[in-house]
Design an enzyme around this catalytic site. Structure first.
Site, PDB file in Angstrom:
ATOM      1  N   GLY A  11       0.561  -6.630   7.047  1.00  0.00           N
ATOM      2  CA  GLY A  11       0.337  -5.676   5.964  1.00  0.00           C
ATOM      3  C   GLY A  11      -0.920  -4.858   6.167  1.00  0.00           C
ATOM      4  N   PHE A  59      -4.848  -2.455   1.498  1.00  0.00           N
ATOM      5  CA  PHE A  59      -6.302  -2.573   1.382  1.00  0.00           C
ATOM      6  C   PHE A  59      -6.819  -3.900   1.934  1.00  0.00           C
ATOM      7  CE2 PHE A  59      -5.553   0.718  -1.900  1.00  0.00           C
ATOM      8  CZ  PHE A  59      -6.412   1.684  -1.395  1.00  0.00           C
ATOM      9  N   VAL A 105       7.940  -8.007   9.129  1.00  0.00           N
ATOM     10  CA  VAL A 105       7.899  -9.463   9.255  1.00  0.00           C
ATOM     11  C   VAL A 105       8.917 -10.014   8.280  1.00  0.00           C
ATOM     12  CG1 VAL A 105       6.504 -11.528   8.934  1.00  0.00           C
ATOM     13  CG2 VAL A 105       5.500  -9.504   9.993  1.00  0.00           C
ATOM     14  N   GLU A 109      -0.075   6.712 -16.310  1.00  0.00           N
ATOM     15  CA  GLU A 109      -0.277   7.903 -15.473  1.00  0.00           C
ATOM     16  C   GLU A 109       0.999   8.741 -15.405  1.00  0.00           C
ATOM     17  OE1 GLU A 109      -1.271   5.720 -12.004  1.00  0.00           O
ATOM     18  OE2 GLU A 109      -3.432   5.775 -12.365  1.00  0.00           O
ATOM     19  N   ASP A 124      -2.537  -8.325  -3.314  1.00  0.00           N
ATOM     20  CA  ASP A 124      -1.638  -8.614  -4.439  1.00  0.00           C
ATOM     21  C   ASP A 124      -0.846  -9.898  -4.254  1.00  0.00           C
ATOM     22  OD1 ASP A 124      -2.435  -6.359  -5.701  1.00  0.00           O
ATOM     23  OD2 ASP A 124      -0.621  -5.199  -5.310  1.00  0.00           O
TER      24      ASP A 124
END
Lengths: 426, 426
Positions: free
Chosen positions: A12, A15, A80, A172, A301
């Site tokens: 991944g 961030f 993966v 948003e 996360d």
């Protein structure tokens, strides 16, 4: 040392994965970063792509480019699909396996329908650039369909928008969609008045943006309503289909329903064979390693971390901090030193609502409105990776702000085919 | 006048259709502009989207926005599937018909395989934004596949690129692709050297850019070769399949073949029931109306116009001039005056090749190299519609130029699925 360098596999390039990789710029380790996308995505601005304010490339940068000067890193574009902790291997989509000495699992989350997966085709969510472009297309096409429709009831259904879930993404999307209907599109149609579009934000819980204090939440709601959003709290959506959604006793005809109500961890977490929390996230050790597997770390996360009795939020700053912490932990292990527990440093919580509307919570400081919006804007532009992106995003926003126009109002695919491009139901 | 305003239907929001519409800003006529896309596309820069230099929205603007202040225009997002000249009606994809008093058919062209439609899945062309995003994906993924491949022959096939057709689009794609391989990607891979990618430009005719004089053509070829493109002229491709292409006696293994060899007029032209040229374009009258149908005009790439023994080229300035001419002709008819013959005013011919490489032919003036490239750049940026686009495009290019980076290197869709998004074979 004459031994092979220690091999770290990072799954991944979000961030957590990217920040860990960058912090491990050290020739004594070799890193393989695997992602199924070729780009790092600045997820906090994804809703801007969905609402046509920014182009997809404005908020994404190729992972290879970000890491081209870091010679101990190899980037692999692959998915993966399984983990084999006993053999210390990850399995890729084509069946090949990659062996690791240390694994960082940072595969993130996806949107989840909590047992209502059949809603997915009618209420798409927003996690990837593909999702954003598809959502943009769906929203813009709704106005086009309304313009062509002669039956008033059907026309209303095309002009009825519902956003399910009033977390940051839902707020948003609702605020920006209301702005588009009221300002951007206002003179462009001949048979409909886009300002009559109904934008509804629906939240099962008692209030919008529940991670903020009550007073800021109230201000956010007031700002949403001022922008033209109808806010419904305390009522869950009980069904969604092609014609609309059910709210309590009522079925509301609405052709555009967007899902912003929840995320679930990547299913890869299950392959670890360790306890997960209710959202499928890994209950990690204080140093972010996996119980019984000191050579496996989980960040972003996908990690479930409690701190002072509260969960660490699934936001970009927390993921970056986890990434950097894991890099330090790996270095400590390699040096034969003990690891330290992770501590999330909360620099504040921001949420944007729409044009000149936002809320900011920084320790004891709380504010809302235009000042909060400028603060949010500055912070987000600053954190976008790379000078080019920052500058172009600024220009795009400045122009959008001055003109009320949105530069990326492009509908991909043919007008007559609602399912393109990539019009599947992911 | 108390009569209904004269109703003009314009099919196609490209240069011809849009320029005609704008020139008919007059309350005595009512215009319905029908396009199957929601945007006007600045086609001369489409190759920049395909090669990841620009985002799709950089070169496209919503038709509704362009025309929002022109109150006699209604924009319809729909596909015209048939024409009924006797009834003066056009038929839309959903079966509805729209009646006109005057029709402007400006539906443009699409790429054509001249009887080899089975090549289409293996050699996509470039006409729409969807094509460009798909081509970008195909080219970028080829380098990713090469990086993953361990068999040297297969790896070479992934690094073999062929562009079929050395008109402006083919030359632009070949030159830019060579630049990407040699500069943009050079440090980003660990198992391949992208500089070893082979970019071949194949032309059945005797020379590249045949609409230019021989000496400029020679300069263009020299510039292409300097950029690293292998130019093959005088040899047609005789087969294309999933593994590569056949050139004379040889089959060359190449996973990325791009079709830039020819265009054919929109099949809508056939519905007029009048003589067409070999490319399917309408042999129009001198005033650009259709023989036997003074109420129907044809403009842009769909019109076959001879001038001084040569065909008027299928370029943006010619299409714009036709659009404006048709607007004048319609006004003349409404005023009971005779129409005048169309004359193409040739302001010059430009072609870009790659970084700092272009050729320019303006009457007696001919030049090439960096000066020609700057001239080409200035002209194209100037002609992009709308201030925002112009400015952002300039910024993107300036940054790309300084950094050798290309901002839009985003692969949409999942890495493991080559057919997304919109991965059909149009």
């Amino acid at each position: 040392m004459t031994s092979q360098p220690h091999h770290i596999v990072v799954v991944g390039g979000g961030f957590a994965g990217l920040w860990a990789t960058r912090a491990l710029d050290d020739p004594s380790v070799r890193i393989t970063l695997i992602d199924r996308r070729n780009h790092h995505l600045f997820q906090p601005l994804l809703y801007q792509v969905a609402t046509a304010g920014l182009s997809a490339p404005d908020i994404a940068a190729p992972l290879r480019h970000i890491l081209d000067a870091q010679h101990n890193v190899e980037v692999r574009l692959a998915e993966v699909t399984d983990l084999h902790p006993q053999q210390r291997e990850v399995e890729l989509g084509d069946g090949t396996r990659v062996r690791y000495d240390t694994l960082l699992l940072a595969a993130g989350a996806t949107h989840a329908y909590f047992g209502n997966d059949h809603w997915a085709p009618f209420a798409p969510g927003l996690k990837t650039l593909d999702d954003a472009v598809r959502l943009r297309r769906k929203m813009l096409l709704a106005f086009e369909r309304a313009e062509m429709e002669t039956d008033p009831a059907k026309r209303d259904a095309w002009l009825n928008f519902a956003i399910v879930g009033a977390g940051p993404t839902g707020v948003e999307l609702a605020g920006t969609l209301a702005e588009i209907a009221r300002h951007t599109l206002k003179d462009e149609f001949r048979h409909i008045d886009p300002r009559k579009a109904r934008v509804r934000l629906i939240e099962a819980g008692p209030r919008v943006l529940p991670s903020f204090p009550q007073d800021l939440t109230d201000k956010a709601r007031a700002q949403l309503e001022k922008l033209g959003v109808e806010v419904v709290t305390g009522t869950p959506v009980s069904d969604i289909n092609a014609e609309g959604y059910r709210l309590g006793e009522h079925f509301i005809a609405a052709k555009t329903v967007v899902w912003a109500a929840g995320v679930a961890a990547s299913p890869l977490a299950r392959a670890l064979g360790v306890p997960l929390d209710r959202a499928g996230r890994v209950l990690v050790q204080p140093d972010l390693s996996v119980p019984g597997h000191p050579e496996i770390f989980v960040g972003g996360d996908l990690a479930s971390v409690q701190q002072d009795g509260k969960p660490v939020p699934g936001v970009a700053p927390a993921a970056k901090q986890m990434g950097k912490h894991i890099a330090r932990a790996i270095k400590a292990r390699l040096a034969g030193k003990p690891t330290t527990p992770f501590r999330y440093q909360d620099f504040g919580n921001l949420a944007t609502i729409g044009r000149m509307a936002a809320i900011v919570h920084l320790g004891k400081l709380k504010f809302s409105g235009p000042l909060a919006w400028w603060f949010w804007l500055a912070a987000h532009v600053y954190f976008l990776i790379g000078f080019r992106n920052r500058f172009v995003v600024l220009v795009n926003w400045a122009m959008a702000y001055i003109s009320y126009q949105r530069a990326a109002r492009i509908i991909f695919g043919d007008a007559h085919d609602e399912r393109k491009p990539g019009g599947d139901t992911r």
